[in-house]
Design a protein around this motif. Structure first.
Motif, PDB file in Angstrom:
ATOM      1  N   ILE A   1      -7.273   6.594   1.252  1.00 41.94           N
ATOM      2  CA  ILE A   1      -7.306   5.237   0.715  1.00 41.94           C
ATOM      3  C   ILE A   1      -7.353   4.249   1.874  1.00 41.94           C
ATOM      4  O   ILE A   1      -6.630   4.392   2.854  1.00 41.94           O
ATOM      5  CB  ILE A   1      -6.068   4.966  -0.169  1.00 41.94           C
ATOM      6  CG1 ILE A   1      -6.098   5.893  -1.375  1.00 41.94           C
ATOM      7  CG2 ILE A   1      -6.013   3.503  -0.590  1.00 41.94           C
ATOM      8  CD1 ILE A   1      -4.839   5.909  -2.185  1.00 41.94           C
ATOM      9  N   LEU A   2      -8.217   3.255   1.729  1.00 44.91           N
ATOM     10  CA  LEU A   2      -8.304   2.140   2.676  1.00 44.91           C
ATOM     11  C   LEU A   2      -8.019   0.871   1.889  1.00 44.91           C
ATOM     12  O   LEU A   2      -8.579   0.683   0.800  1.00 44.91           O
ATOM     13  CB  LEU A   2      -9.705   2.038   3.275  1.00 44.91           C
ATOM     14  CG  LEU A   2     -10.224   3.252   4.027  1.00 44.91           C
ATOM     15  CD1 LEU A   2     -11.707   3.105   4.305  1.00 44.91           C
ATOM     16  CD2 LEU A   2      -9.480   3.408   5.334  1.00 44.91           C
ATOM     17  N   ALA A   3      -7.166   0.009   2.397  1.00 46.81           N
ATOM     18  CA  ALA A   3      -6.856  -1.239   1.692  1.00 46.81           C
ATOM     19  C   ALA A   3      -6.388  -2.292   2.685  1.00 46.81           C
ATOM     20  O   ALA A   3      -5.709  -1.980   3.659  1.00 46.81           O
ATOM     21  CB  ALA A   3      -5.776  -1.001   0.639  1.00 46.81           C
ATOM     22  N   GLY A   4      -6.749  -3.538   2.391  1.00 46.67           N
ATOM     23  CA  GLY A   4      -6.309  -4.639   3.235  1.00 46.67           C
ATOM     24  C   GLY A   4      -7.022  -5.919   2.870  1.00 46.67           C
ATOM     25  O   GLY A   4      -7.741  -5.985   1.872  1.00 46.67           O
ATOM     26  N   ALA A   5      -6.832  -6.917   3.690  1.00 50.63           N
ATOM     27  CA  ALA A   5      -7.431  -8.225   3.448  1.00 50.63           C
ATOM     28  C   ALA A   5      -8.804  -8.306   4.099  1.00 50.63           C
ATOM     29  O   ALA A   5      -8.977  -7.940   5.252  1.00 50.63           O
ATOM     30  CB  ALA A   5      -6.531  -9.325   3.999  1.00 50.63           C
ATOM     31  N   ALA A   6      -9.767  -8.789   3.320  1.00 56.30           N
ATOM     32  CA  ALA A   6     -11.086  -9.114   3.849  1.00 56.30           C
ATOM     33  C   ALA A   6     -11.053 -10.612   4.102  1.00 56.30           C
ATOM     34  O   ALA A   6     -11.043 -11.408   3.168  1.00 56.30           O
ATOM     35  CB  ALA A   6     -12.171  -8.737   2.852  1.00 56.30           C
ATOM     36  N   GLU A   7     -10.967 -10.976   5.367  1.00 54.39           N
ATOM     37  CA  GLU A   7     -10.805 -12.383   5.733  1.00 54.39           C
ATOM     38  C   GLU A   7     -12.151 -12.999   6.082  1.00 54.39           C
ATOM     39  O   GLU A   7     -12.933 -12.415   6.820  1.00 54.39           O
ATOM     40  CB  GLU A   7      -9.840 -12.491   6.918  1.00 54.39           C
ATOM     41  CG  GLU A   7      -8.460 -11.944   6.590  1.00 54.39           C
ATOM     42  CD  GLU A   7      -7.521 -11.890   7.791  1.00 54.39           C
ATOM     43  OE1 GLU A   7      -7.968 -12.205   8.917  1.00 54.39           O
ATOM     44  OE2 GLU A   7      -6.366 -11.519   7.591  1.00 54.39           O
ATOM     45  N   TYR A   8     -12.376 -14.181   5.517  1.00 54.68           N
ATOM     46  CA  TYR A   8     -13.623 -14.899   5.756  1.00 54.68           C
ATOM     47  C   TYR A   8     -13.309 -16.311   6.207  1.00 54.68           C
ATOM     48  O   TYR A   8     -12.485 -16.984   5.594  1.00 54.68           O
ATOM     49  CB  TYR A   8     -14.479 -14.944   4.479  1.00 54.68           C
ATOM     50  CG  TYR A   8     -14.951 -13.579   4.048  1.00 54.68           C
ATOM     51  CD1 TYR A   8     -16.049 -12.992   4.655  1.00 54.68           C
ATOM     52  CD2 TYR A   8     -14.287 -12.875   3.047  1.00 54.68           C
ATOM     53  CE1 TYR A   8     -16.489 -11.738   4.271  1.00 54.68           C
ATOM     54  CE2 TYR A   8     -14.716 -11.624   2.657  1.00 54.68           C
ATOM     55  CZ  TYR A   8     -15.817 -11.056   3.270  1.00 54.68           C
ATOM     56  OH  TYR A   8     -16.248  -9.816   2.897  1.00 54.68           O
TER      57      TYR A   8
ATOM     58  N   VAL B   1      -4.902   2.552   6.357  1.00 54.99           N
ATOM     59  CA  VAL B   1      -5.399   3.858   5.944  1.00 54.99           C
ATOM     60  C   VAL B   1      -4.229   4.723   5.483  1.00 54.99           C
ATOM     61  O   VAL B   1      -3.202   4.802   6.161  1.00 54.99           O
ATOM     62  CB  VAL B   1      -6.109   4.582   7.114  1.00 54.99           C
ATOM     63  CG1 VAL B   1      -6.585   5.960   6.705  1.00 54.99           C
ATOM     64  CG2 VAL B   1      -7.239   3.743   7.652  1.00 54.99           C
ATOM     65  N   VAL B   2      -4.408   5.366   4.331  1.00 49.62           N
ATOM     66  CA  VAL B   2      -3.473   6.382   3.860  1.00 49.62           C
ATOM     67  C   VAL B   2      -4.277   7.677   3.853  1.00 49.62           C
ATOM     68  O   VAL B   2      -5.123   7.892   2.978  1.00 49.62           O
ATOM     69  CB  VAL B   2      -2.917   6.056   2.450  1.00 49.62           C
ATOM     70  CG1 VAL B   2      -1.965   7.151   1.993  1.00 49.62           C
ATOM     71  CG2 VAL B   2      -2.230   4.700   2.440  1.00 49.62           C
ATOM     72  N   ASP B   3      -4.047   8.529   4.871  1.00 56.21           N
ATOM     73  CA  ASP B   3      -4.802   9.780   5.005  1.00 56.21           C
ATOM     74  C   ASP B   3      -4.314  10.878   4.075  1.00 56.21           C
ATOM     75  O   ASP B   3      -5.073  11.784   3.743  1.00 56.21           O
ATOM     76  CB  ASP B   3      -4.729  10.295   6.452  1.00 56.21           C
ATOM     77  CG  ASP B   3      -5.743   9.612   7.349  1.00 56.21           C
ATOM     78  OD1 ASP B   3      -6.882   9.389   6.903  1.00 56.21           O
ATOM     79  OD2 ASP B   3      -5.387   9.292   8.498  1.00 56.21           O
ATOM     80  N   ASN B   4      -3.057  10.815   3.670  1.00 53.14           N
ATOM     81  CA  ASN B   4      -2.492  11.859   2.822  1.00 53.14           C
ATOM     82  C   ASN B   4      -1.751  11.200   1.647  1.00 53.14           C
ATOM     83  O   ASN B   4      -0.523  11.172   1.622  1.00 53.14           O
ATOM     84  CB  ASN B   4      -1.546  12.741   3.644  1.00 53.14           C
ATOM     85  CG  ASN B   4      -1.103  13.960   2.889  1.00 53.14           C
ATOM     86  OD1 ASN B   4      -1.713  14.353   1.906  1.00 53.14           O
ATOM     87  ND2 ASN B   4      -0.017  14.566   3.342  1.00 53.14           N
ATOM     88  N   PRO B   5      -2.508  10.645   0.677  1.00 51.11           N
ATOM     89  CA  PRO B   5      -1.875   9.932  -0.435  1.00 51.11           C
ATOM     90  C   PRO B   5      -0.932  10.807  -1.244  1.00 51.11           C
ATOM     91  O   PRO B   5      -1.098  12.037  -1.313  1.00 51.11           O
ATOM     92  CB  PRO B   5      -3.060   9.489  -1.289  1.00 51.11           C
ATOM     93  CG  PRO B   5      -4.230   9.498  -0.359  1.00 51.11           C
ATOM     94  CD  PRO B   5      -3.963  10.617   0.599  1.00 51.11           C
TER      95      PRO B   5
ATOM     96  N   VAL C   1       0.845  -1.198   0.000  1.00 53.98           N
ATOM     97  CA  VAL C   1       0.000   0.000   0.000  1.00 53.98           C
ATOM     98  C   VAL C   1       0.882   1.250   0.000  1.00 53.98           C
ATOM     99  O   VAL C   1       0.639   2.200  -0.753  1.00 53.98           O
ATOM    100  CB  VAL C   1      -0.971  -0.008   1.203  1.00 53.98           C
ATOM    101  CG1 VAL C   1      -1.666   1.334   1.362  1.00 53.98           C
ATOM    102  CG2 VAL C   1      -1.991  -1.131   1.056  1.00 53.98           C
ATOM    103  N   GLU C   2       1.928   1.250   0.835  1.00 51.96           N
ATOM    104  CA  GLU C   2       2.831   2.404   0.897  1.00 51.96           C
ATOM    105  C   GLU C   2       3.596   2.595  -0.410  1.00 51.96           C
ATOM    106  O   GLU C   2       3.810   3.725  -0.842  1.00 51.96           O
ATOM    107  CB  GLU C   2       3.792   2.269   2.072  1.00 51.96           C
ATOM    108  CG  GLU C   2       3.099   2.482   3.405  1.00 51.96           C
ATOM    109  CD  GLU C   2       4.022   2.426   4.607  1.00 51.96           C
ATOM    110  OE1 GLU C   2       5.067   1.744   4.549  1.00 51.96           O
ATOM    111  OE2 GLU C   2       3.688   3.069   5.615  1.00 51.96           O
ATOM    112  N   GLU C   3       3.986   1.502  -1.051  1.00 53.90           N
ATOM    113  CA  GLU C   3       4.705   1.574  -2.326  1.00 53.90           C
ATOM    114  C   GLU C   3       3.869   2.303  -3.390  1.00 53.90           C
ATOM    115  O   GLU C   3       4.390   3.102  -4.158  1.00 53.90           O
ATOM    116  CB  GLU C   3       5.018   0.149  -2.794  1.00 53.90           C
ATOM    117  CG  GLU C   3       5.595   0.045  -4.189  1.00 53.90           C
ATOM    118  CD  GLU C   3       5.713  -1.410  -4.650  1.00 53.90           C
ATOM    119  OE1 GLU C   3       5.769  -1.611  -5.871  1.00 53.90           O
ATOM    120  OE2 GLU C   3       5.743  -2.335  -3.805  1.00 53.90           O
ATOM    121  N   PHE C   4       2.564   2.050  -3.399  1.00 53.17           N
ATOM    122  CA  PHE C   4       1.704   2.617  -4.431  1.00 53.17           C
ATOM    123  C   PHE C   4       1.083   3.961  -4.061  1.00 53.17           C
ATOM    124  O   PHE C   4       0.886   4.805  -4.933  1.00 53.17           O
ATOM    125  CB  PHE C   4       0.583   1.636  -4.780  1.00 53.17           C
ATOM    126  CG  PHE C   4       1.006   0.595  -5.759  1.00 53.17           C
ATOM    127  CD1 PHE C   4       0.852   0.794  -7.123  1.00 53.17           C
ATOM    128  CD2 PHE C   4       1.582  -0.579  -5.332  1.00 53.17           C
ATOM    129  CE1 PHE C   4       1.262  -0.159  -8.035  1.00 53.17           C
ATOM    130  CE2 PHE C   4       1.993  -1.548  -6.226  1.00 53.17           C
ATOM    131  CZ  PHE C   4       1.838  -1.331  -7.587  1.00 53.17           C
TER     132      PHE C   4
END
Length: 131
Positions: A55-62, A43-47, A23-26
């Motif tokens: 931006i919010l990103a991560g794994a949705a685990e089920y 969370v990336v508050d200041n892209p 996420v930080e790389e992009f």
């Protein structure tokens, strides 16, 4: 918030072993985490790109299912971005989103769209959209 499946036979943790670093790389520095629908997302508050506001990103685990990539791109109004002289940042923003999603899921934009269409069609075929 959108959730994306991996290619058949692939798993998110194999494709992206360090989600925070990806996420930080992009998109820029991760400033924390937030819970959405029971999933802890970065969370990336200041892209880095001025088109993005957050931006919010991560794994949705089920339980019992493969993880999905959960992402939310909060974007600024196009007029505002253009007025600030960042019109060229829009193309870069689209490229960053698509490349990030491709690297994380192994699916290009067309495959992701087709998958979303199938999911909507499947939901429409079941009563009340419940499977």
């Amino acid at each position: 918030m959108k959730e994306y499946k991996m290619r058949r036979g692939e798993h998110l943790e194999d494709r992206v072993p360090d989600m925070k670093a990806k996420v930080e790389e992009f998109f820029g520095e991760v400033t924390g985490t937030e819970e959405h629908n029971g999933h802890e997302l970065y969370v990336v508050d200041n892209p880095d790109n001025p088109v993005f506001e957050k931006i919010l990103a991560g794994a949705a685990e089920y339980s019992g299912k493969k993880d999905k990539l959960a992402v939310h791109f909060e974007e600024r109004e196009a007029e505002e971005v253009i007025a600030e002289g960042h019109a060229d940042a829009a193309a870069d923003a689209v490229d960053k989103k698509n490349t990030f999603l491709l690297e994380a899921t192994g699916r290009d934009a067309k495959a992701r769209r087709d998958s979303m269409k199938r999911q909507v069609e499947d939901d429409a075929e079941t009563p009340d959209g419940v499977s």
